[in-house]
Design a protein around this motif. Sequence first.
Motif, PDB file in Angstrom:
ATOM      1  N   CYS A   1      29.799 -52.200  27.194  1.00 46.49           N
ATOM      2  CA  CYS A   1      31.254 -52.199  26.982  1.00 46.49           C
ATOM      3  C   CYS A   1      31.585 -52.752  25.599  1.00 46.49           C
ATOM      4  CB  CYS A   1      31.955 -53.033  28.051  1.00 46.49           C
ATOM      5  SG  CYS A   1      32.010 -52.234  29.661  1.00 46.49           S
ATOM      6  N   LEU A   2      30.925 -53.847  25.228  1.00 45.58           N
ATOM      7  CA  LEU A   2      31.228 -54.457  23.930  1.00 45.58           C
ATOM      8  C   LEU A   2      30.900 -53.499  22.792  1.00 45.58           C
ATOM      9  CD1 LEU A   2      30.415 -58.244  23.591  1.00 45.58           C
ATOM     10  CD2 LEU A   2      32.562 -57.019  23.180  1.00 45.58           C
TER      11      LEU A   2
ATOM     12  N   MET B   1      44.620 -49.320  27.930  1.00 43.57           N
ATOM     13  CA  MET B   1      43.929 -49.987  29.033  1.00 43.57           C
ATOM     14  C   MET B   1      43.348 -48.943  29.982  1.00 43.57           C
ATOM     15  SD  MET B   1      44.182 -53.085  28.343  1.00 43.57           S
ATOM     16  CE  MET B   1      45.077 -53.975  27.088  1.00 43.57           C
ATOM     17  N   GLY B   2      44.158 -47.904  30.262  1.00 40.53           N
ATOM     18  CA  GLY B   2      43.696 -46.845  31.155  1.00 40.53           C
ATOM     19  C   GLY B   2      42.436 -46.182  30.602  1.00 40.53           C
TER      20      GLY B   2
ATOM     21  N   GLY C   1      38.631 -46.174  32.061  1.00 40.60           N
ATOM     22  CA  GLY C   1      37.901 -44.922  32.228  1.00 40.60           C
ATOM     23  C   GLY C   1      36.493 -45.022  31.637  1.00 40.60           C
ATOM     24  N   VAL C   2      36.406 -45.617  30.463  1.00 45.26           N
ATOM     25  CA  VAL C   2      35.102 -45.792  29.807  1.00 45.26           C
ATOM     26  C   VAL C   2      34.200 -46.698  30.645  1.00 45.26           C
ATOM     27  CG1 VAL C   2      33.944 -46.786  27.789  1.00 45.26           C
ATOM     28  CG2 VAL C   2      36.024 -45.405  27.488  1.00 45.26           C
ATOM     29  N   VAL C   3      34.765 -47.823  31.117  1.00 48.03           N
ATOM     30  CA  VAL C   3      33.952 -48.758  31.913  1.00 48.03           C
ATOM     31  C   VAL C   3      33.465 -48.066  33.190  1.00 48.03           C
ATOM     32  CG1 VAL C   3      33.860 -51.019  33.020  1.00 48.03           C
ATOM     33  CG2 VAL C   3      35.288 -50.707  30.994  1.00 48.03           C
ATOM     34  N   GLY C   4      34.389 -47.337  33.845  1.00 45.06           N
ATOM     35  CA  GLY C   4      34.016 -46.629  35.074  1.00 45.06           C
ATOM     36  C   GLY C   4      32.876 -45.650  34.824  1.00 45.06           C
ATOM     37  N   GLU C   5      32.957 -44.939  33.720  1.00 48.71           N
ATOM     38  CA  GLU C   5      31.926 -43.959  33.385  1.00 48.71           C
ATOM     39  C   GLU C   5      30.580 -44.665  33.134  1.00 48.71           C
ATOM     40  OE1 GLU C   5      32.166 -40.812  33.746  1.00 48.71           O
ATOM     41  OE2 GLU C   5      30.049 -40.640  33.131  1.00 48.71           O
TER      42      GLU C   5
END
Lengths: 476, 476
Positions: free
Chosen positions: A427-428, A462-463, A467-471
């Motif tokens: 994520c970072l 934020m959305g 989405g990126v984190v979920g992926e």
Amino acid sequence: MTQATTDPAEFRFIAIARALEPIVSALRPGDRMPSLRRVARDHGVSLATAEAAFRRIESDGLIESRPRSGFFVRARAGVPVPRMPRRTTLALRPSVAERVRALLESVRHPEVVPLGGATLGPSLVAHESLSRSLARVARTAGAAGLTYEAPPGSLPLRRQLARLMAEHGVAVAPDELLVTVGCMQALQLGLALLCRPGDAVVVESPCYYGLLQCAEALDLKVVEVPAHPTTGMDLDALETVLATQRVACVLVTPSFLNPLGALMPDAHRKRLVALLERHDTYAIEDDIYGDLAHERALRPRPLKAHDRHGRVLYCASFSKSLAPGLRVGWLHPAGFMDRALTLQFTQVLATPTPTALALADHLERGGFERHLRRLRPLVASQVTRYRDAVCRAFPDGTRISEPQGGFVLWLELPAPPGSDVTLQRLCLERKIAIAPGSIFSARERFSQHIRINCGVPFDERMGRALGVVGELVRRL
Amino acid sequence: MTQATTDPAEFRFIAIARALEPIVSALRPGDRMPSLRRVARDHGVSLATAEAAFRRIESDGLIESRPRSGFFVRARAGVPVPRMPRRTTLALRPSVAERVRALLESVRHPEVVPLGGATLGPSLVAHESLSRSLARVARTAGAAGLTYEAPPGSLPLRRQLARLMAEHGVAVAPDELLVTVGCMQALQLGLALLCRPGDAVVVESPCYYGLLQCAEALDLKVVEVPAHPTTGMDLDALETVLATQRVACVLVTPSFLNPLGALMPDAHRKRLVALLERHDTYAIEDDIYGDLAHERALRPRPLKAHDRHGRVLYCASFSKSLAPGLRVGWLHPAGFMDRALTLQFTQVLATPTPTALALADHLERGGFERHLRRLRPLVASQVTRYRDAVCRAFPDGTRISEPQGGFVLWLELPAPPGSDVTLQRLCLERKIAIAPGSIFSARERFSQHIRINCGVPFDERMGRALGVVGELVRRL
């Protein structure tokens, strides 16, 4: 989930709410609920009582009202809450400092999407009214606004703090309160008052990592007692601990435990105080999130309100409700005021005067209450929006907390143990900060978990980030 | 008064200085001393050695040099300075907390004459310019003025602190500094970084009681090394301690040691740093009074300026120069920044933002330097007036310090041991606060001593109060 009550009228709508729960479960997210009229007729009650029942189910997060359309089953009904740890841990010296520092550094950069901390967004900080109070004090206090405020700290401020506590059901005199540098210092002083190096203290599992760091700095061991995602610390498990080992104190966040958002019911609070008395030990209550109940009417009575024999040391501040940078907190040190005064002297000598006077001014003028009235529904709806976005973005098998207050979400991921730190790193690299679950335990228990901040108003950025984190979670 | 030394050349001029003391005593204030030439001839030494002897007597406050005129007996030569303790103490856990609390409570009441603390009077606090800075920040900073400033603290402030330190001869980057809650928190963090419970630390004797309290809270032992009333810590005695026992660190106030106002000469500072290196230990430098030199030109270079290998942790604040209630200090933790950041997180999480930004604004605009230019001569003349009043009011046999900076006087009384606490009680009955000498030592060494605050402008009320105290001393 709902509490027994002695008022028959109230009991009625609660009973109806319970009866409706299977109906809700049978429906699909987005389905319309039966009409109020029909429910009132079926149960032989007034429309008002039927509506009260719906509002109760709504406050449990199962349904939502849409203006002029009625009640609908919420999208999240299908997502379960994270599982509770099964066992209490053995006493252990925590060593989380390094990992926490990595988190703190990651959230410092303004270009990073701030899902890692537990911080209100700038637009939710009460900066306008507080700045007016700061400027007013600067203009009018003269030299008195810059002289030493030796412990216990500013009297005008302590008067206001005592008033707030009285409103929450804790009768207390200003002289029983010690002004501190935020809630963290209050907690740390509480630990220093009650513990000697090597002592064991009980914490919730999961709990705020700052407490583990603080225990580490004071050379304490922690015993982690499982926390239920809805009701907080498991008191049966606590009772077993207290019956079998000596603990110096119990660190507990009864109202909106970070990271779960759990709310310990009143009956549990009474039982907890009784346990402290029976086993001759103490609690340090962290009430920093107490003002941030998502239901408008409900400001939980602190654990301290049930304390008759000086078993509860109370800690709070305004960092999560008014402004994080003010750094004004306070401690009710129960029977330990003398030592608390000495300790405070050796740690900071005195607390800052200008911020104390500004806050006293702000409280006197009712600014805090006005701010809270605006903040609480905003925070509640923000948390819902983040939660919905996580539901959409994260893979099946993800479990999400249903916080009853505060502004963080706790996620259990369908991913192998140890994923949290990998995920944090990935994520970072994409300029998104998240808090890895393992720092919420001295045992690194929650390495399949992450905490998400909902303190910043939800928007497209934020959305996208979620989405990126979920992926990334899908690919773990 | 002077210590034996192993260097024969140095020993020579000390012997001459001693031989000259009776001559000084026989002369009257303002009398001219025998010429250097004559002394050199009488003792069969070089002019340089004779001059060294004169300088030694001068540093003891007995004579003064006047440009192009030679040496003269000082006007105040009639009142000698307090004697230096003869011995280093054995390591001992201090227990001063209770007595210090009594002092602190006595100085809280506004109707009590404030000779007990070490505080500037309201008229000397920079409240006008600081209040403007506070109001400006409140007006302009918006939400950024109230967000978290996680450790190491506000960058604009650290930039200014680094600039100040550079001006004092310490080259340092803003990222090497940690903002703290006053100097006390910096000192306490320094101790916590370097020591484990049970460790021994060296302090000056006498030293600021807050250090003893802090050592007590951290469960440390202290070794008291005699402090010379003019030159501060006796380095011969320190060397003996370091050669014979393990100490975790040396707590030292080289500039205007509270309560003596002593100034450690540059050569001593260099030697102290060399001792730290040789004996593999550290110093924590308390520079809180460093800006308050009584001589206009002389802002001493901190001990830290002589430190090449990270042996000195540096602590300072603005509580004694700008405003006590601001509570902004800082720590240069040498090689221990990582642990300092973690400790700071567990103690206060973050330091207050509004006061940090206001101070940064004040420093940027040169307000601090302007204030100091006004303050220093005022403080110097205030101390002289208090000192003269004590000379008049107190009985023969009283010894008084000759502070070279800061604003306290240290008095040795012609009274039996244990008189300090009696005197404090008698004074309080007459609504006068004084600081009893014994709290400046873990051994309660200075029970015939008191400390007098000169921070409040001298006026008739102060003069009367000193008259009362002097009369009480006569009756002890």
